[in-house]
Design a protein around this motif. Structure first.
Motif, PDB file in Angstrom:
ATOM      1  N   PRO A 125      45.328  46.850  20.225  1.00 51.27           N
ATOM      2  CA  PRO A 125      44.761  45.512  20.043  1.00 51.27           C
ATOM      3  C   PRO A 125      44.336  44.935  21.398  1.00 51.27           C
ATOM      4  CG  PRO A 125      47.140  45.505  19.659  1.00 51.27           C
ATOM      5  CD  PRO A 125      46.737  46.924  19.901  1.00 51.27           C
ATOM      6  N   GLU A 126      43.222  44.233  21.414  1.00 45.69           N
ATOM      7  CA  GLU A 126      42.696  43.625  22.639  1.00 45.69           C
ATOM      8  C   GLU A 126      43.513  42.376  22.966  1.00 45.69           C
ATOM      9  OE1 GLU A 126      40.975  43.282  25.916  1.00 45.69           O
ATOM     10  OE2 GLU A 126      40.096  44.813  24.660  1.00 45.69           O
ATOM     11  N   ARG A 127      44.075  42.322  24.189  1.00 43.11           N
ATOM     12  CA  ARG A 127      44.890  41.178  24.601  1.00 43.11           C
ATOM     13  C   ARG A 127      44.100  40.191  25.449  1.00 43.11           C
ATOM     14  NH1 ARG A 127      49.596  44.662  27.085  1.00 43.11           N
ATOM     15  NH2 ARG A 127      48.122  44.360  28.741  1.00 43.11           N
ATOM     16  N   ARG A 128      42.933  40.574  25.894  1.00 37.61           N
ATOM     17  CA  ARG A 128      42.149  39.708  26.772  1.00 37.61           C
ATOM     18  C   ARG A 128      41.485  38.609  25.969  1.00 37.61           C
ATOM     19  NH1 ARG A 128      42.308  44.649  28.222  1.00 37.61           N
ATOM     20  NH2 ARG A 128      42.760  45.237  30.339  1.00 37.61           N
ATOM     21  N   THR A 129      41.333  37.435  26.597  1.00 40.02           N
ATOM     22  CA  THR A 129      40.707  36.315  25.910  1.00 40.02           C
ATOM     23  C   THR A 129      39.197  36.301  26.100  1.00 40.02           C
ATOM     24  OG1 THR A 129      41.101  34.903  27.831  1.00 40.02           O
ATOM     25  CG2 THR A 129      42.757  34.869  26.078  1.00 40.02           C
ATOM     26  N   GLU A 130      38.689  37.043  27.073  1.00 41.14           N
ATOM     27  CA  GLU A 130      37.242  37.124  27.267  1.00 41.14           C
ATOM     28  C   GLU A 130      36.814  38.585  27.269  1.00 41.14           C
ATOM     29  OE1 GLU A 130      38.922  37.446  31.294  1.00 41.14           O
ATOM     30  OE2 GLU A 130      38.958  35.633  30.140  1.00 41.14           O
ATOM     31  N   PRO A 131      35.585  38.840  26.863  1.00 35.39           N
ATOM     32  CA  PRO A 131      35.130  40.232  26.784  1.00 35.39           C
ATOM     33  C   PRO A 131      34.918  40.848  28.160  1.00 35.39           C
ATOM     34  CG  PRO A 131      33.337  38.740  26.262  1.00 35.39           C
ATOM     35  CD  PRO A 131      34.572  37.902  26.422  1.00 35.39           C
ATOM     36  N   ARG A 132      35.139  42.163  28.218  1.00 39.77           N
ATOM     37  CA  ARG A 132      34.854  42.911  29.447  1.00 39.77           C
ATOM     38  C   ARG A 132      33.443  43.475  29.341  1.00 39.77           C
ATOM     39  NH1 ARG A 132      39.657  47.054  29.700  1.00 39.77           N
ATOM     40  NH2 ARG A 132      39.260  47.039  27.487  1.00 39.77           N
ATOM     41  N   ARG A 133      32.749  43.493  30.480  1.00 45.43           N
ATOM     42  CA  ARG A 133      31.416  44.068  30.537  1.00 45.43           C
ATOM     43  C   ARG A 133      31.479  45.321  31.396  1.00 45.43           C
ATOM     44  NH1 ARG A 133      31.553  38.867  31.348  1.00 45.43           N
ATOM     45  NH2 ARG A 133      31.225  38.905  33.586  1.00 45.43           N
ATOM     46  N   PRO A 134      30.946  46.434  30.898  1.00 47.25           N
ATOM     47  CA  PRO A 134      30.978  47.656  31.703  1.00 47.25           C
ATOM     48  C   PRO A 134      30.163  47.486  32.980  1.00 47.25           C
ATOM     49  CG  PRO A 134      29.804  48.028  29.625  1.00 47.25           C
ATOM     50  CD  PRO A 134      30.280  46.623  29.624  1.00 47.25           C
ATOM     51  N   ALA A 135      30.600  48.153  34.018  1.00 46.57           N
ATOM     52  CA  ALA A 135      29.901  48.140  35.306  1.00 46.57           C
ATOM     53  C   ALA A 135      30.080  49.521  35.929  1.00 46.57           C
ATOM     54  CB  ALA A 135      30.488  47.067  36.220  1.00 46.57           C
ATOM     55  N   ASN A 136      29.246  49.826  36.859  1.00 46.05           N
ATOM     56  CA  ASN A 136      29.383  51.057  37.640  1.00 46.05           C
ATOM     57  C   ASN A 136      28.850  50.713  39.018  1.00 46.05           C
ATOM     58  OD1 ASN A 136      29.798  53.668  38.452  1.00 46.05           O
ATOM     59  ND2 ASN A 136      27.968  54.469  37.472  1.00 46.05           N
ATOM     60  N   VAL A 137      29.643  49.932  39.750  1.00 43.93           N
ATOM     61  CA  VAL A 137      29.174  49.294  40.971  1.00 43.93           C
ATOM     62  C   VAL A 137      30.013  49.753  42.159  1.00 43.93           C
ATOM     63  CG1 VAL A 137      28.846  47.052  42.087  1.00 43.93           C
ATOM     64  CG2 VAL A 137      28.432  47.282  39.633  1.00 43.93           C
ATOM     65  N   ALA A 138      29.335  50.116  43.247  1.00 46.22           N
ATOM     66  CA  ALA A 138      30.038  50.536  44.470  1.00 46.22           C
ATOM     67  C   ALA A 138      30.739  49.347  45.102  1.00 46.22           C
ATOM     68  CB  ALA A 138      29.044  51.141  45.462  1.00 46.22           C
ATOM     69  N   GLY A 139      31.975  49.594  45.544  1.00 46.06           N
ATOM     70  CA  GLY A 139      32.751  48.542  46.179  1.00 46.06           C
ATOM     71  C   GLY A 139      33.636  49.078  47.281  1.00 46.06           C
ATOM     72  N   VAL A 140      34.254  48.147  47.982  1.00 47.84           N
ATOM     73  CA  VAL A 140      35.229  48.463  49.018  1.00 47.84           C
ATOM     74  C   VAL A 140      36.405  47.511  48.817  1.00 47.84           C
ATOM     75  CG1 VAL A 140      35.694  48.584  51.493  1.00 47.84           C
ATOM     76  CG2 VAL A 140      33.403  49.110  50.648  1.00 47.84           C
ATOM     77  N   VAL A 141      37.613  48.059  48.767  1.00 50.37           N
ATOM     78  CA  VAL A 141      38.817  47.242  48.678  1.00 50.37           C
ATOM     79  C   VAL A 141      39.309  46.989  50.092  1.00 50.37           C
ATOM     80  CG1 VAL A 141      41.166  47.091  47.785  1.00 50.37           C
ATOM     81  CG2 VAL A 141      39.436  48.310  46.487  1.00 50.37           C
ATOM     82  N   VAL A 142      39.541  45.715  50.407  1.00 48.86           N
ATOM     83  CA  VAL A 142      39.981  45.319  51.740  1.00 48.86           C
ATOM     84  C   VAL A 142      41.292  44.561  51.612  1.00 48.86           C
ATOM     85  CG1 VAL A 142      39.370  43.998  53.804  1.00 48.86           C
ATOM     86  CG2 VAL A 142      37.574  45.152  52.505  1.00 48.86           C
ATOM     87  N   GLY A 143      42.241  44.899  52.469  1.00 50.19           N
ATOM     88  CA  GLY A 143      43.522  44.210  52.531  1.00 50.19           C
ATOM     89  C   GLY A 143      44.098  44.416  53.916  1.00 50.19           C
TER      90      GLY A 143
END
Length: 112
Positions: A9-27
């Motif tokens: 069952p979906e627990r999220r209150t808003e829909p997810r949209r598929p993506a395939n986007v390049a990113g960088v995680v910074v911390g």
């Protein structure tokens, strides 16, 4: 018992949209390539380029759009992580000091 993710069952209150986007995680002490797999109004799911522990708070740089998504890691499973987005900022021009590392990572990744 659900055997496949689509059976759960979906627990999220808003829909997810598929993506395939390049990113960088910074911390703190961290700069790692990732792919933004899907997004919603309040969060996103990312796939890391390698299995690495993430700090609780990270910035995901969306390279092509020049955006920094500040967020809290709420789920980790192997090379994937779910984030609750807290704010989004454009990286072109002047940025707040807290986003200096994210802007530098964006420029190194080819952002302009």
């Amino acid at each position: 018992m659900a055997l496949f993710p689509s059976d759960r069952p979906e627990r999220r209150t808003e829909p997810r949209r598929p993506a395939n986007v390049a990113g960088v995680v910074v911390g703190p002490g961290l700069e790692l390539g990732c792919t933004i797999v899907d997004v919603s109004d309040q969060g996103m799911r990312i796939r890391l380029s390698r299995n690495l522990a993430l700090p609780d708070e990270v910035i995901v740089v969306e390279v092509g759009a020049g955006l920094a998504h500040e967020g809290r890691v709420v789920r980790r499973q192997g090379v994937e992580a779910g984030l609750k987005r807290q704010r989004q900022t454009r990286l072109g021009g002047l940025v707040p000091a807290r986003l200096t590392a994210a802007r530098e990572a964006w420029l190194r990744a080819g952002g302009r």
